[in-house]
Design a protein around this motif. Structure first.
Motif, mmCIF file in Angstrom:
data_model
loop_
_atom_site.group_PDB
_atom_site.id
_atom_site.type_symbol
_atom_site.label_atom_id
_atom_site.label_comp_id
_atom_site.label_asym_id
_atom_site.label_seq_id
_atom_site.Cartn_x
_atom_site.Cartn_y
_atom_site.Cartn_z
ATOM 1 N N SER A 155 -4.149 -37.730 29.023
ATOM 2 C CA SER A 155 -5.075 -36.437 29.024
ATOM 3 C C SER A 155 -4.324 -35.307 30.190
ATOM 4 O O SER A 155 -4.363 -34.220 29.892
ATOM 5 C CB SER A 155 -6.223 -36.946 29.823
ATOM 6 O OG SER A 155 -6.212 -37.572 30.906
ATOM 7 N N TYR A 156 -3.471 -36.026 31.388
ATOM 8 C CA TYR A 156 -2.755 -34.933 32.046
ATOM 9 C C TYR A 156 -1.859 -34.267 31.321
ATOM 10 O O TYR A 156 -1.754 -33.149 31.357
ATOM 11 C CB TYR A 156 -2.257 -35.704 33.349
ATOM 12 C CG TYR A 156 -1.291 -35.133 34.069
ATOM 13 C CD1 TYR A 156 -1.889 -33.907 35.091
ATOM 14 C CD2 TYR A 156 -0.113 -35.142 33.888
ATOM 15 C CE1 TYR A 156 -1.110 -33.134 35.813
ATOM 16 C CE2 TYR A 156 0.938 -34.177 34.758
ATOM 17 C CZ TYR A 156 0.267 -33.407 35.754
ATOM 18 O OH TYR A 156 1.052 -32.786 36.511
ATOM 19 N N HIS A 157 -0.840 -34.866 30.681
ATOM 20 C CA HIS A 157 0.332 -34.218 29.959
ATOM 21 C C HIS A 157 -0.104 -33.424 28.557
ATOM 22 O O HIS A 157 0.389 -32.574 28.438
ATOM 23 C CB HIS A 157 1.384 -35.234 29.553
ATOM 24 C CG HIS A 157 2.125 -35.858 30.802
ATOM 25 N ND1 HIS A 157 2.241 -37.147 30.929
ATOM 26 C CD2 HIS A 157 2.785 -35.188 31.672
ATOM 27 C CE1 HIS A 157 2.952 -37.068 32.104
ATOM 28 N NE2 HIS A 157 3.285 -35.986 32.578
ATOM 29 N N ALA A 158 -1.524 -33.740 28.175
ATOM 30 C CA ALA A 158 -1.747 -33.044 26.978
ATOM 31 C C ALA A 158 -2.300 -31.706 27.610
ATOM 32 O O ALA A 158 -2.229 -30.803 26.966
ATOM 33 C CB ALA A 158 -2.985 -33.856 26.629
ATOM 34 N N ARG A 159 -2.945 -31.617 28.907
ATOM 35 C CA ARG A 159 -3.197 -30.372 29.254
ATOM 36 C C ARG A 159 -2.043 -29.433 29.524
ATOM 37 O O ARG A 159 -2.251 -28.306 29.469
ATOM 38 C CB ARG A 159 -4.152 -30.476 30.630
ATOM 39 C CG ARG A 159 -5.321 -30.803 30.495
ATOM 40 C CD ARG A 159 -6.134 -30.858 31.874
ATOM 41 N NE ARG A 159 -5.551 -31.198 33.047
ATOM 42 C CZ ARG A 159 -5.940 -32.479 33.695
ATOM 43 N NH1 ARG A 159 -7.040 -32.920 33.225
ATOM 44 N NH2 ARG A 159 -5.298 -33.072 34.465
ATOM 45 N N LEU A 160 -0.898 -30.162 29.841
ATOM 46 C CA LEU A 160 0.528 -29.175 30.184
ATOM 47 C C LEU A 160 0.941 -28.850 28.790
ATOM 48 O O LEU A 160 1.274 -27.707 28.514
ATOM 49 C CB LEU A 160 1.419 -30.004 30.603
ATOM 50 C CG LEU A 160 1.079 -30.477 32.239
ATOM 51 C CD1 LEU A 160 2.408 -31.326 32.747
ATOM 52 C CD2 LEU A 160 1.030 -29.244 33.096
ATOM 53 N N ALA A 161 0.694 -29.953 27.775
ATOM 54 C CA ALA A 161 1.415 -29.515 26.498
ATOM 55 C C ALA A 161 0.676 -28.351 25.709
ATOM 56 O O ALA A 161 1.023 -27.619 24.993
ATOM 57 C CB ALA A 161 1.436 -30.576 25.427
ATOM 58 N N TYR A 162 -0.863 -28.600 25.629
ATOM 59 C CA TYR A 162 -1.564 -27.813 24.708
ATOM 60 C C TYR A 162 -2.432 -27.038 25.679
ATOM 61 O O TYR A 162 -3.660 -27.118 25.904
ATOM 62 C CB TYR A 162 -2.536 -28.706 24.050
ATOM 63 C CG TYR A 162 -1.647 -29.753 23.357
ATOM 64 C CD1 TYR A 162 -0.912 -29.406 22.175
ATOM 65 C CD2 TYR A 162 -1.902 -31.005 23.309
ATOM 66 C CE1 TYR A 162 -0.321 -30.377 21.563
ATOM 67 C CE2 TYR A 162 -1.323 -31.804 22.803
ATOM 68 C CZ TYR A 162 -0.503 -31.750 21.902
ATOM 69 O OH TYR A 162 0.231 -32.559 20.999
ATOM 70 N N GLN A 163 -1.891 -25.704 26.080
ATOM 71 C CA GLN A 163 -2.725 -24.585 26.781
ATOM 72 C C GLN A 163 -3.408 -23.637 25.842
ATOM 73 O O GLN A 163 -3.023 -23.562 24.705
ATOM 74 C CB GLN A 163 -1.588 -23.764 27.466
ATOM 75 C CG GLN A 163 -1.005 -24.671 28.494
ATOM 76 C CD GLN A 163 -0.145 -23.591 29.205
ATOM 77 O OE1 GLN A 163 -0.082 -22.259 29.087
ATOM 78 N NE2 GLN A 163 0.861 -24.242 29.935
ATOM 79 N N PRO A 164 -4.559 -23.457 26.114
ATOM 80 C CA PRO A 164 -5.452 -22.508 25.454
ATOM 81 C C PRO A 164 -4.616 -21.171 25.063
ATOM 82 O O PRO A 164 -4.030 -20.633 26.090
ATOM 83 C CB PRO A 164 -6.921 -22.253 26.251
ATOM 84 C CG PRO A 164 -6.762 -23.269 27.198
ATOM 85 C CD PRO A 164 -5.192 -23.770 27.482
ATOM 86 N N SER A 165 -4.742 -20.573 24.050
ATOM 87 C CA SER A 165 -4.091 -19.520 23.603
ATOM 88 C C SER A 165 -4.227 -18.297 24.464
ATOM 89 O O SER A 165 -3.496 -17.379 25.077
ATOM 90 C CB SER A 165 -4.616 -18.887 22.332
ATOM 91 O OG SER A 165 -5.841 -18.626 22.070
#
Length: 172
Positions: A155-165
């Motif tokens: 969940s931590y790295h997903a927030r880094l990888a997938y930022q809202p547009s």
């Protein structure tokens, strides 16, 4: 068509007044626009005057300095970019401002998870595949924490990888 001294003087005068090569060719008669451009280059005439401006000879000369190492702490850098102007191939300088640094605001309560330090052969469908370090060094590893079924990252790295547009547009 021969370039007589009289025609050359008239060419120089019209060029310094800022007339285009086509206009000069029309006034001289019996000569093409390309012939005018060629003669201007052979005479090494300065850039023609702009309407209401000064001639290139009257402008202050640009000084160039030795290249510098990039300063990543700076907010913006101004660079002069030469641009050709039409078929006359005269140089015109335009200043561009390029962003160098972006400020990221971190949330106050972010907890960075401890990495399980897995190697490539130890990864499964349920482990985080976030790479950490330089792949050419021995310390290189993957996060390895548990990841949700629909994501290759925890969940931590997903927030880094997938930022809202909207967030990505704001950072530009």
């Amino acid at each position: 068509m021969n370039w007589t001294d009289e025609r050359v003087e008239k060419l120089k005068k019209l060029w310094s007044e800022g007339l285009s090569a086509s206009q000069i060719a029309a006034q001289l008669g019996g000569v093409s626009r390309n012939a005018v451009i060629g003669k201007v280059h052979r005479l090494s005439l300065p850039g023609r005057a702009k309407a209401g401006g000064t001639t290139a000879a009257a402008r202050p000369k640009r000084t160039t300095s030795a290249p510098r190492a990039p300063n990543y702490a700076a907010r913006a850098v101004t660079r002069t970019v030469p641009r050709t102007s039409g078929a006359t191939a005269l140089k015109e300088d335009n200043a561009l401002e390029l962003a160098v640094e972006q400020d990221f605001e971190l949330e106050a309560n972010i907890v960075v998870p401890m990495s399980r330090r897995l190697e490539l052969t130890q990864l499964t469908e349920r482990t985080c595949k976030w790479p950490i370090g330089d792949p050419l060094k021995e310390e290189f590893h993957f996060c390895g924490n548990d990841s949700p079924e629909s994501s290759p990252y925890c969940s931590y790295h997903a927030r880094l990888a997938y930022q809202p547009s909207a967030e990505r547009r704001r950072l530009r």
